[in-house]
Design an enzyme around this catalytic site. Structure first.
Site, short mmCIF file in Angstrom:
data_model
loop_
_atom_site.label_atom_id
_atom_site.label_comp_id
_atom_site.label_asym_id
_atom_site.label_seq_id
_atom_site.Cartn_x
_atom_site.Cartn_y
_atom_site.Cartn_z
CG HIS A 134 -1.71 -1.08 1.56
ND1 HIS A 134 -1.29 -2.17 2.27
CD2 HIS A 134 -3.00 -1.32 1.24
CE1 HIS A 134 -2.28 -3.03 2.39
NE2 HIS A 134 -3.33 -2.55 1.76
CG ASP A 193 1.90 -1.16 3.41
OD1 ASP A 193 1.26 -0.81 4.41
OD2 ASP A 193 1.47 -1.99 2.57
CG MET A 201 -1.18 -5.82 -6.57
SD MET A 201 -1.43 -5.18 -4.90
CE MET A 201 -1.99 -6.64 -4.02
CD GLU A 254 -8.27 -8.06 -1.55
OE1 GLU A 254 -7.33 -7.36 -1.99
OE2 GLU A 254 -8.24 -8.63 -0.46
CE LYS A 273 -12.33 -8.78 5.05
NZ LYS A 273 -11.18 -8.23 5.80
CD GLU A 278 -7.79 -12.04 1.45
OE1 GLU A 278 -7.25 -11.02 0.99
OE2 GLU A 278 -8.03 -12.19 2.67
CG HIS A 306 -11.77 -11.37 1.38
ND1 HIS A 306 -11.29 -10.31 0.65
CD2 HIS A 306 -11.06 -11.36 2.55
CE1 HIS A 306 -10.35 -9.67 1.34
NE2 HIS A 306 -10.18 -10.30 2.49
CG ASP A 351 -4.96 -10.81 -2.06
OD1 ASP A 351 -3.99 -10.68 -2.85
OD2 ASP A 351 -5.42 -9.86 -1.41
CG ASP A 362 -10.02 -10.91 7.47
OD1 ASP A 362 -9.54 -11.92 6.95
OD2 ASP A 362 -9.68 -9.75 7.16
CG ASP A 421 -5.75 -11.95 6.70
OD1 ASP A 421 -6.42 -12.25 5.69
OD2 ASP A 421 -5.64 -10.78 7.12
CG ASP A 480 -3.81 -10.11 1.97
OD1 ASP A 480 -3.14 -9.79 2.97
OD2 ASP A 480 -4.86 -9.52 1.65
C1 GCO Z 1 -8.07 -7.45 4.13
C2 GCO Z 1 -7.66 -7.34 2.69
C3 GCO Z 1 -6.43 -6.51 2.49
C4 GCO Z 1 -6.19 -6.17 1.03
C5 GCO Z 1 -5.08 -5.21 0.87
C6 GCO Z 1 -4.73 -4.97 -0.56
O1 GCO Z 1 -8.87 -8.32 4.41
O2 GCO Z 1 -7.62 -6.66 4.96
O3 GCO Z 1 -7.47 -8.62 2.19
O4 GCO Z 1 -5.32 -7.18 3.02
O5 GCO Z 1 -5.90 -7.31 0.30
O6 GCO Z 1 -5.45 -4.02 1.48
O7 GCO Z 1 -5.71 -4.27 -1.16
MN MN Z 2 -6.48 -9.31 0.43
MN MN Z 3 -8.30 -10.15 3.52
#
Ligand code: GCO
Ligand code: MN
Ligand code: MN
Length: 387
Positions: A56, A59, A90, A183, A185, A219, A222, A247, A257, A259, A289
Site C-alpha cells: 500500500h 506501507d 502489485m 478485491e 470482501k 481472496e 473473503h 490473494d 477474518d 488471514d 495475503d
Molecule cells: C483485508 C484485505 C487486504 C487487502 C489489501 C490490498 O482483508 O484486509 O485482504 O489485506 O488485500 O489491502 O488491497
Molecule cells: Mn487481500
Molecule cells: Mn483479507
C-alpha cells in the site's frame, strides 16, 4: 519431492509488505512484534525464494510526511529491489486506516473525503507506475455501512463506478500499462461491504467505462467468510477472463477474518484451487495475503512465509500426480467428466432444433446410471493424504 518444493522465480510467489511484517495488533490487543523495515523485508523475501512484493502507498512512504522524505523512502526501497531482484508485482492504496476514511473512501458521504481518496490513489498510481507494477488492486476496505439507513446503496455504487472510471481515465491519460483488480470482501471492517463477493464484483465490472481494464483480485478468506467455495468463484473468474491477481491465505468458515497461512485450513478446496491455477494458464502472481499467528516472533514469521510457499508447491505436485493417475482417468470416464466438455446442442438453427425435437429419450434409462463420484472423490482424498 525436494526439488518440487523449491520455489523458482517463474512460480511468481509474492507477499505484501503488510503480511509477513504484520505486527500482531488486533482489536483486542496491541502489537506483539516489531515492524520489519521494507528493505529488510525484501531481503527476507529473496532468501525464502519469493519473486515479488506488493504494498500500500502508506506501507512504503510515511503518510503525511514531506515530499522529500517520501521520495527518500521510495528511492531506498527501489535500491533494495535492484539489489535483491525482487519485482514489484502489485500496488494498492490504503483507503481505510486514516480516521478520515471512517465513512468510506470512494463511497464516503463526504464529497471532500471522496475527492481526497481519488487524489491519494492518483499519487499512488504514479508510484506504482514508477516501480513497474502491472496490477493495481482496489479493496474497498471501508466502502460499506453498519446502518443501512446511512447510505443509499445505488448512490454508493454510482460513486464507486465514477471513481474507477476516473482512475482508469487517469491511467490511460498517463500512458501507464496497468490493469485494475477489484478485491471483494463481505464484511470487516464494515458491517456490510459494497461488492461483497466475486459474483457481485464481476457483474459490477460490466458496468464500467473501461471494463476490459478491470478484473478481480479474489481472496480465499473473503469468499470463505461468505460461506462460498473459493474454487468455484475463481473458476468462474477465469472463465470470464477476469482473474487478474489472487490473494492466497486460509480461513475457517463462519469466523472473523483470519488471514491464516495458505493451505493450513481448507486443504481440499486449496488442492482444487492450486490444480485449477496450475492448469488454467493463469500467469499472474501467487500472492499471499496472510499473516503469522499473533504469538509468533522472529524466525517464526519466516516459518509462516516458507509454509505458504511449501504448501502451494506440495499441492501443485499432488495435483500433477492426481491428473497422471490412470485410476483417476478411469473414474472420471465413469463420471462422464470429459463429456461435459462436449457441446450439448450447438448453436441454434431450425435444423438442430428439429433434430432435437425428433430425438427419443428414455428417462428410466437416463436415471439408471451411476456416476461413481464416491470412488472418484476418494481418489482425491487418498492423493491428498498420500495413501
Ligand atoms: C483485508 C484485505 C487486504 C487487502 C489489501 C490490498 O482483508 O484486509 O485482504 O489485506 O488485500 O489491502 O488491497
Ligand atoms: Mn487481500
Ligand atoms: Mn483479507
Amino acid at each position: 519431492m525436494a526439488d518440487e518444493l523449491t520455489p523458482k522465480p517463474e512460480d511468481k510467489f509474492a507477499f505484501g509488505l503488510w503480511t509477513i511484517g504484520h505486527i500482531g495488533r488486533d482489536p483486542f490487543g496491541d502489537a506483539t512484534r516489531p515492524p520489519i523495515d521494507p528493505v529488510d523485508f525484501i531481503r527476507g523475501l529473496a532468501e525464502i525464494g519469493a519473486w515479488g512484493v506488493s504494498f500500500h502507498d502508506d506501507d512504503l512512504m510515511t503518510f503525511g510526511a514531506s515530499q522529500s522524505q517520501r521520495r527518500a523512502e521510495l528511492d531506498r526501497f527501489k535500491k533494495g529491489l535492484d539489489e535483491t531482484g525482487i519485482v514489484c508485482s502489485m500496488a494498492t492504496t490504503n483507503l481505510f486506516w486514516h480516521p478520515m476514511f471512517k465513512d468510506g473512501a470512494f463511497t464516503s458521504n463526504d464529497r471532500s473525503v471522496r475527492r481526497m481518496a481519488i487524489q491519494k490513489t492518483m499519487r499512488s498510481l504514479d508510484v506504482a507506475a514508477e516501480l513497474g507494477a502491472p496490477t493495481y488492486v482496489f479493496w474497498g476496505g471501508r466502502e460499506g455501512v453498519e446502518s443501512a439507513a446511512s447510505k443509499e446503496p445505488r448512490d454508493a455504487l454510482d460513486r464507486f463506478k465514477e471513481a474507477l472510471d476516473f482512475l482508469c481515465g487517469y491511467v490511460k491519460d498517463k500512458g501507464y500499462s496497468m490493469r485494475f483488480a477489484i478485491e471483494p470482501k463481505p464484511n470487516e471492517p464494515r458491517g456490510d461491504t459494497f461488492l461483497p463477493t466475486i459474483g457481485h464484483a464481476m457483474s459490477f465490472i460490466q458496468t464500467l467505462e473501461y471494463s476490459e481494464m478491470v478484473g478481480l483480485n479474489p481472496e480465499v478468506a473473503h469468499e470463505t467468510m461468505a460461506g462460498l467455495s473459493f474454487y468455484q468463484g475463481v473458476a468462474q473468474a477465469l472463465w470470464q477472463g477476469k482473474l487478474f491477481h489472487i490473494d492466497l491465505n486460509d480461513q475457517k468458515i463462519g469466523r472473523y477474518d483470519q488471514d491464516l497461512r495458505f493451505g493450513s485450513e481448507g486443504i481440499k478446496d486449496d488442492f482444487f484451487l492450486v490444480r485449477l491455477l496450475e492448469s488454467s494458464g493463469y500467469d499472474g502472481p501467487k500472492h499471499f495475503d496472510a499473516r503469522p499467528y499473533r504469538n509468533e516472533k522472529g524466525e517464526g514469521i519466516w516459518d509462516f512465509a516458507r509454509g505458504c510457499i511449501r504448501t502451494y508447491l506440495a499441492l501443485a505436485a499432488k495435483a500433477r500426480e492426481f491428473d497422471q493417475d490412470p485410476r483417476v482417468a478411469e473414474a472420471m470416464a465413469k463420471a462422464s467428466v470429459p463429456e461435459l466438455a462436449v457441446a450439448t446442442v450447438g448453436p441454434y438453427s431450425t435444423e438442430t432444433a428439429t433434430a432435437l425435437m425428433a430425438e427419443v429419450f428414455d428417462p428410466d434409462q437416463l436415471a439408471d446410471r451411476s456416476y461413481g463420484n464416491e470412488a472418484l472423490d476418494q481418489l482425491v482424498i487418498d492423493r491428498i493424504l498420500g495413501i
